[in-house]
Each structure stands twice: as C-alpha cells, then as structure tokens.
Write an enzyme that holds these catalytic residues in place. Sequence first.
Site, PDB file in Angstrom:
ATOM      1  N   ARG A 122      -5.657  51.054  78.804  1.00  0.00           N
ATOM      2  CA  ARG A 122      -5.080  52.257  79.403  1.00  0.00           C
ATOM      3  C   ARG A 122      -6.203  53.118  79.940  1.00  0.00           C
ATOM      4  O   ARG A 122      -7.245  53.245  79.284  1.00  0.00           O
ATOM      5  CB  ARG A 122      -4.337  53.087  78.334  1.00  0.00           C
ATOM      6  CG  ARG A 122      -3.165  52.419  77.701  1.00  0.00           C
ATOM      7  CD  ARG A 122      -2.817  53.105  76.383  1.00  0.00           C
ATOM      8  NE  ARG A 122      -3.910  52.996  75.414  1.00  0.00           N
ATOM      9  CZ  ARG A 122      -3.985  53.674  74.279  1.00  0.00           C
ATOM     10  NH1 ARG A 122      -3.051  54.543  73.969  1.00  0.00           N
ATOM     11  NH2 ARG A 122      -4.995  53.504  73.447  1.00  0.00           N
ATOM     12  N   CYS A 176      -0.932  51.038  87.961  1.00  0.00           N
ATOM     13  CA  CYS A 176      -0.359  49.853  87.299  1.00  0.00           C
ATOM     14  C   CYS A 176       1.163  49.840  87.239  1.00  0.00           C
ATOM     15  O   CYS A 176       1.798  49.013  87.888  1.00  0.00           O
ATOM     16  CB  CYS A 176      -0.923  49.724  85.896  1.00  0.00           C
ATOM     17  SG  CYS A 176      -2.660  49.279  85.904  1.00  0.00           S
ATOM     18  N   LYS A 216      -2.322  61.046  85.134  1.00  0.00           N
ATOM     19  CA  LYS A 216      -2.246  61.375  83.707  1.00  0.00           C
ATOM     20  C   LYS A 216      -3.541  62.081  83.330  1.00  0.00           C
ATOM     21  O   LYS A 216      -4.514  62.022  84.080  1.00  0.00           O
ATOM     22  CB  LYS A 216      -2.014  60.118  82.875  1.00  0.00           C
ATOM     23  CG  LYS A 216      -3.184  59.149  82.833  1.00  0.00           C
ATOM     24  CD  LYS A 216      -2.784  57.975  81.973  1.00  0.00           C
ATOM     25  CE  LYS A 216      -3.918  57.346  81.249  1.00  0.00           C
ATOM     26  NZ  LYS A 216      -3.518  56.223  80.422  1.00  0.00           N
ATOM     27  N   ARG A 264      -3.996  57.659  92.091  1.00  0.00           N
ATOM     28  CA  ARG A 264      -3.139  56.655  92.727  1.00  0.00           C
ATOM     29  C   ARG A 264      -1.683  56.861  92.305  1.00  0.00           C
ATOM     30  O   ARG A 264      -1.382  56.983  91.128  1.00  0.00           O
ATOM     31  CB  ARG A 264      -3.588  55.236  92.338  1.00  0.00           C
ATOM     32  CG  ARG A 264      -4.818  54.787  93.097  1.00  0.00           C
ATOM     33  CD  ARG A 264      -5.273  53.430  92.630  1.00  0.00           C
ATOM     34  NE  ARG A 264      -5.689  53.447  91.239  1.00  0.00           N
ATOM     35  CZ  ARG A 264      -5.986  52.357  90.524  1.00  0.00           C
ATOM     36  NH1 ARG A 264      -5.891  51.171  91.082  1.00  0.00           N
ATOM     37  NH2 ARG A 264      -6.363  52.458  89.268  1.00  0.00           N
TER      38      ARG A 264
END
Length: 447
Positions: free
Chosen positions: A162, A271, A335, A342
Amino acid sequence: MALRITVIGTGYLGATHAAAMAELGFEVLGLDIVPEKVELLSGGRVPMYEPGLEEMLQRHVAGIAGSSGRLRFTTSWEEVAEFGDVHFVCVNTPQKHGEYACDMSYVDSAFDALAPHLTRPALVVGKSTVPVGSAARLADRLAELAPVGAGAELAWNPEFLREGFAVKDTLHPDRIVVGVTSENAEKLLREVYAGPIAEGSPFVVTDFPTAELVKTSANSFLATKISFINAMAEVCEAADGDVVKLAEAIGHDDRIGKKFLRAGIGFGGGCLPKDIRAFMARAGELGADQALTFLREVDSINMRRRGHMVELAREAVGGGSFLGTRVAVLGATFKPDSDDVRDSPALNVAGQIHLQGGQVTVFDPKGMDNARQLFPTLGYADSAREAVRGADVVLHLTEWREFRELDPAELGEVAARRIILDGRNALDSAVWREAGWTYRAMGRPKA
Ligand code: UDX
C-alpha cells in the site's frame, strides 16, 4: 553464494522492492529505462514521497557514506542479465486510454529487452499486476527469446504493498504468493523471502493463473468493501442515519471487520480503479463477464461519491451556480501519507467545481507539485489557512493528520463563512461545531 537480485522498473513498486531486497541482505541491481530516474536513485533520492523509503535507500546505495553498498542502478540490460540470478519485473500496467483493459506494453517490452541477454540460468519473477493468462504467455516468450533456453524460468509473485506503508508491507508482508511451475522456482523464492518467512509471513504456492488472480481479486474485494459502505452512506443520508456508527457497529462482527469501512468520497489511486476495470475487461475476454458485473456497480457507486460531494458543496454555497464563490479544498492526494494524485477523488471534486465556475484553492501537505502538474488551472495555497482565507465553504477531501489537528476557531477567523464538508468522515464534528462551524459529512445526519 548469496543470490544476486535485479529489479526492473523503479517506480513505487520497483524502487521499494530494490531497496527492501538490499535491506534483506542481497546484492541488488535496479534498472530503469529513464536515465534521470537512475541518476536520482543512485544519489539516494526517490522521485516520490513514501515514508521511510529514502532512508532505506540511503542505507544501501553504493557510493553513499556509511551505506552497505549493496544497491546500484543502471540503464543497461546486458549488465542486468549478466548480474542477476533472480530478476523482478516491477514495471507498471496502467489503464489503456479509452478502454477498461490494462496496457501491457511496459511489461512486454521489459521481457523483450531482457530475454535476449539471458545467457545464464535465471529466474524471472513478474510482480506487475497483469490480466490473468499473461504469465503463461510471457513464459512462452521467455523460452523463445532467451539464449539459455529452459534455463530461464518464469514465476509470478504479485505485490500487495500500500502506498504510505510500502516499506513495511515489503519487508513484513502479510502473505507472499508465488505462482510457479517448478520446484526450483519455489526454492529460489523461498530463499529470497527467507527473512519474512522466518518472521511468520505465510508463503502460498500456486499455479500461474491463481497467482495473477489473487492480486486482482484482493483489490476487487477491497474496492467492493469501500463501495458497500458508501452505498450504506447513501441510504443513511436518505434515512437520516449515521454511517460512521453503522460501520463501527457492523465492524465488531469479526467476519466483517472494521477495516476499509470508511465512508466518504471513495477510492482512487493508481491501483483500485484501474484494477477492477481491467479485471472486468479480462473476464469479458474469457467469457466470464457475468461473474464480475457487480464490479461495474462498485465502480459507479464510487464515482457517484465525487458527484455527490460537488452537490453538497453547491448546496452549501446556496444551491445554484458556483460562479463567484470561493471554495477551499483541503487535500489533493488520493490518500494521506502519499504524494500520489493519480485518479484522486479530491482533485476530481476540485476540478469539477472549478469547471463549473467556482474559485477553487487547494492545499495538500505533499501533493502540491503533482497536483499543479495535473490541474494547472486550479488555485493553490501554501497552507491550509491560506486556502481557507475568504472561502465560502471548506471541503476536507484527504484525511491528512495535519487537517485533523487544525484549530477550527483560528480557521474560522479567516474563512468568509464557517461551513465545512468532511468528505472523509475524519474530523471531530463536535469540535468544529463548537467553534461555530456548520459541519456536514457524507452519510451522517445534518446536525
Ligand atoms: C491498494 C491496495 O490496498 C494494495 O494492497 C495494492 O497493492 C494496491 O492498491 P493503495 O492504492 O496504496 O493500495 O491504497 P489503499 O490504502 O488501498 O486505498 C485506496 C483508496 O481507497 C484511497 O483513495 C482511500 O482513501 C480509499 N479508502 C480506503 C476509502 O475510501 N475508505 C476506506 O475505508 C479505505
């Protein structure tokens, strides 16, 4: 002798993997086709913000005072082929323009560039997220192109790191999954991951298609969990319920679990969005599209969140047009603890309001440069306070710690109106309300 490892592609995944392999004690050679990246990394610097990564890199890059010297970077395929016993392919697989499918061109060219130089036995390990079936195809390609023939073997070893936790996730993975077709490949990978295995990381051995599917299904599950709670947020809003309490309550059931139940403006990044789309596209090619039609709904619930935040902002500025209104946006990255913008829900919302005539001013602790590049026409401020100055409404769109620690009373002095919309359900509503703000969040009662 200890295995020598190469890492092909030095983006998020590759740069982290290369430094982590050196940290685990291996001699490592990283390759990138972009000379500027190689130069930067060789100087011990990383081209993105990732907590702990630069420090780990500097502990090992050759030529840096006090480093182990185990890590080097190059642009030469010959050098990589000559050096490595195990080659990790870590190049990216973005979404194709105008299509759901993923773009395999970087993976394909990495194999085409490496294979003709493989004159000694080596294990090539794919880490990139690829459509199921790719490994089998690439194994054939390797056999066809490598001078060493069957001595060049393929394995597939998906990566689950992550952003924001890349170093920890790589050094202490919660599982290691390897798709292999021989005992030799399994043995080599057990050697590579001996450290984490000794610490207790489960080591799951599968065939190629299963290894590829593990990655896409894990990301699909996570995306589904987020969209599930966001769907509940929509119902809570309609029924005057509180999705934060609801998530807490259902999360106590350990079959459900508390994690990934934060309702808000939804998921973004490099992702989850592209992986669920590529998965749907691939299932279609395989004739299994029905199995994944629910992911279409997951995607649309997610995208709807961004539109909903725009509508809440419109309501806050009077319900009509954004023309002539000032909107402060706190957060640009997809985040916190990352500089990655992105497919960022925060920037998407900022962009929509800007396109509708609002004067948008964005502040993000780490994502400013990337945000400016992607959306040069938005306004940018040097601090949260400056972004909020004169604003008719403040949108909290990425849950950085810095924003949770803001003093609402102080901010209230510079805002034109005290209205805060919490797109991440992360601020303490009581504290903001006490300081005279109208606080609204997604999926929660108005007052
Ligand atoms: C994800 C997977 O977690 C990781 O295993 C995989 O290797 C790559 O993709 P990452 O893209 O770094 O990792 O982000 P993640 O932490 O999964 O968050 C994705 C998005 O979901 C973010 O935009 C985040 O804000 C959002 N999110 C997450 C929510 O909206 N609610 C939640 O409860 C959790």
